[in-house]
Design an enzyme around this catalytic site. Structure first.
Site, PDB file in Angstrom:
ATOM      1  N   TYR B 164      30.330  15.983   4.630  1.00  0.00           N
ATOM      2  CA  TYR B 164      29.912  15.023   5.620  1.00  0.00           C
ATOM      3  C   TYR B 164      28.851  16.113   6.970  1.00  0.00           C
ATOM      4  O   TYR B 164      28.160  15.771   7.188  1.00  0.00           O
ATOM      5  CB  TYR B 164      30.992  14.191   6.411  1.00  0.00           C
ATOM      6  CG  TYR B 164      29.986  13.355   7.345  1.00  0.00           C
ATOM      7  CD1 TYR B 164      30.592  13.028   8.451  1.00  0.00           C
ATOM      8  CD2 TYR B 164      29.003  12.608   6.901  1.00  0.00           C
ATOM      9  CE1 TYR B 164      30.888  11.505   9.403  1.00  0.00           C
ATOM     10  CE2 TYR B 164      28.867  11.704   7.647  1.00  0.00           C
ATOM     11  CZ  TYR B 164      29.444  11.339   9.150  1.00  0.00           C
ATOM     12  OH  TYR B 164      28.949  10.165   9.879  1.00  0.00           O
ATOM     13  N   GLU B 171      20.483  17.156   7.625  1.00  0.00           N
ATOM     14  CA  GLU B 171      19.319  15.886   7.770  1.00  0.00           C
ATOM     15  C   GLU B 171      19.047  16.173   9.228  1.00  0.00           C
ATOM     16  O   GLU B 171      17.476  15.708   9.504  1.00  0.00           O
ATOM     17  CB  GLU B 171      20.337  14.309   8.066  1.00  0.00           C
ATOM     18  CG  GLU B 171      20.757  13.893   6.815  1.00  0.00           C
ATOM     19  CD  GLU B 171      21.804  12.663   7.025  1.00  0.00           C
ATOM     20  OE1 GLU B 171      21.775  11.869   7.717  1.00  0.00           O
ATOM     21  OE2 GLU B 171      22.303  12.282   6.003  1.00  0.00           O
TER      22      GLU B 171
END
Lengths: 334, 242
Positions: B164, B171
């Protein structure tokens, strides 16, 4: 006969301030040979911990509570999954035996509807004017405190301001609200939405590079007339609804058209106040030809349709002879 | 942000909710869907490995898996439909948000801004997504067939600890890398004056998206940690008893 026979016994209260005044008031029978005593037990909804046990309740007494737990914040239910009991409910009419168990839950800090409406409406009014007068830090400094050369911009400001002033006055003098309060966090949600969209709309309409509507003055006039007609209509409906409520405080009645032509829409629609409100914003959109305004109108339409459908459904449930021709918000369509 | 948390809403329901309202047809469809998605992401994983072995470096691996990535990530939008129809007991809004944020990154950032495609940050989030999705879709497949190996369940609720943050970093770095190009070319932006009296600055919008990671990432991360305790917690209790 009307002696208040009440003994409160605290059963395992973890925090002493969790006492609550039981709201359902049992009515003492007028000429009964023997009085019926109720035993009331209040249980916390989440922890199932017993908060209060009252025996020999004939007529309830407001037990002095911690001011934090004012009645509007208390929610009492007969069953954990059931709806909250209302203030008017009478203990004798509820489906309980002589021992009643109520589940207590805290609705959180409450704020009155009036307060919410006023802050919701005062915000956009002031914010729009800030953009209209082009206060510093909004647009390029060379435009500070300047005024638009376009008539439609002044017109839009007047319409927008009139709309919110009307709303504020209605909140103060016309509306009769049945539900006293709503949770505190609603005020942040509602105000956030109204204030942000007002700022967004006002930014573009009052922008130095604002482009007037494509079809010019005819388009502006059309938008303006639609807006004004719908504002008057909206006001008429609010007055009609208030007159309905003032005639008979508790009982609900079906609203019907009056002598005022603007109320004749009641033949076709259950919630014409929303219809007129939608009309006003459509008029404003046409008048300003601005995408943010169109977006606001669309969102308002969706929200008001949800409310109108709910109201329409509750009318149908409440009244057997409810006129079948009526739809909830748009005649024949919705 | 959806790197490992794409199934958070389903995590709450995956092993717990009874699959009541689903007929055998819907069940078959879902099994096929999840098998296909597992296979798809395996293809992407294999593609990445092969490209790395062929080139000998980490750079520019995006181009070798660009098409399957777009296809399968966009295909995940079907999951919103599954929730809306009711064959999957998850919230439409939550699933929608997660899927659309992935799709946004795939199309509106990586595809649209050609210059970032050779960045290493792209590899970072693609790898995170690939591993997560393979585990997630195989988890669903086995769950639907009521034969969930403990290893898959454990992997799903443990790998996210690393995947995660890895995905989020990839991103954010990608969006950050795209900013100067977006500003220079005015990509997807609308300026005044125009007859609709509307403007949109994609550059500022991307910055807002980056900022939104700050409140959202911890919430989703800690939600997964809580889910982990709930799902895997009792296993540790048994071992303590012995």
């Amino acid at each position: 006969m009307d002696v208040l026979a009440l003994e409160a016994k605290n059963v395992t209260t973890a925090e002493a301030e969790k006492k609550s005044a039981p709201r359902p008031k049992p009515k003492p029978p007028k000429k009964a040979k023997r009085t019926v005593f109720f035993e009331v037990e209040i249980v916390d909804l989440k922890t199932k911990e017993k908060l209060l046990l009252l025996d020999k309740v004939i007529r309830s007494l407001s037990i002095p509570t911690d001011p934090k737990w004012y009645p509007a914040r208390q929610s009492l239910r007969l069953d954990p999954k059931a709806k909250c009991l209302r203030d008017e409910d009478i203990l004798q009419t509820l489906p309980v035996g002589t021992t009643a168990s109520f589940y207590f839950s805290d609705l959180g800090p409450q704020v009155t509807w009036g307060t919410v409406f006023l802050t919701e409406c005062a915000g956009p009014l002031i914010i729009y004017l800030m953009f209209y007068f082009r206060l510093p830090f909004i647009y390029s400094p060379k435009y500070d405190f300047t005024s638009s050369k376009q008539w439609v911009v002044h017109l839009a400001c007047m319409c927008h301001s009139v709309h919110y002033v009307k709303r504020i006055l209605e909140t103060l003098f016309v509306h009769r609200i049945s539900h006293g309060t709503m949770p505190l966090r609603n005020i942040f949600k509602n105000c956030g939405y109204y204030w942000c969209t007002a700022a967004w709309m006002a930014y573009y309409i009052n922008h130095p590079l604002y482009t007037p509507p494509y079809y010019g003055q005819p388009q502006v006039n059309t938008g303006l007339y639609i807006f004004l007609v719908c504002q008057v209509g909206n006001f008429s409906i609010h007055v009609a609804l208030r007159n309905l409520k003032s005639q008979c405080a508790k009982a609900k009645k079906i609203p019907f058209p009056t002598k005022n032509p603007f109320t004749w829409i009641f033949w076709l629609v259950s919630c014409p106040n929303y219809t007129y409100e939608l009309g006003s914003w459509i008029g404003f959109t046409v008048m300003t030809q601005c995408v943010p305004v169109a977006f606001f109108t669309l969102v308002a339409f969706i929200q008001m349709t949800v409310w109108a459908k709910g109201k329409h459904r509750s009318y149908l449930k409440e009244f057997r002879d409810y006129p079948t021709l009526r739809s909830s918000i748009l005649p024949f369509i919705l | 942000m959806s790197a490992a948390a794409a199934g958070t809403s389903k995590a709450a329901h995956g092993d717990v909710a009874p699959k009541k309202r689903r007929g055998p047809g819907a069940l078959a469809y879902l099994v096929i869907y999840n098998v296909v998605m597992t296979a798809g992401w395996l293809v992407i994983a294999v593609g990445l490995v092969r490209a790395y072995l062929a080139r000998g470096s980490y750079h520019g691996l995006y181009y070798s898996i660009e098409k399957p990535l777009k296809f399968f990530q966009t295909g995940a939008m079907l999951e919103i439909l599954h929730c809306a129809v009711g064959i999957v007991p998850s919230s439409v809004v939550l699933t929608g948000f997660q899927v659309m944020s992935r799709v946004f990154l795939t199309w509106a950032v990586t595809h649209s801004v050609r210059e970032v495609q050779s960045e290493d940050s792209v590899l970072l989030f693609v790898t995170a997504w690939t591993v997560t999705e393979i585990i997630r879709y195989s988890f669903y497949t086995f769950s639907l067939l009521n034969h969930l190996p403990f290893l898959i369940k454990w992997a799903r609720y443990t790998f996210f600890f690393v995947l995660y943050p890895m995905g989020v970093t990839g991103e954010l770095l990608t969006i950050y890398a795209a900013l100067p190009y977006v500003q220079k070319t005015g990509l997807y932006s609308v300026t005044l004056p125009n007859k609709y009296n509307f403007s949109f600055d994609y550059h500022s919008f991307l910055i807002l998206v980056m900022i939104s990671y700050i409140p959202l990432f911890p919430q989703l991360y800690f939600h997964m940690i809580r889910q982990r305790k709930k799902v895997l917690g009792h296993i540790e209790d048994y071992s303590k008893v012995e």
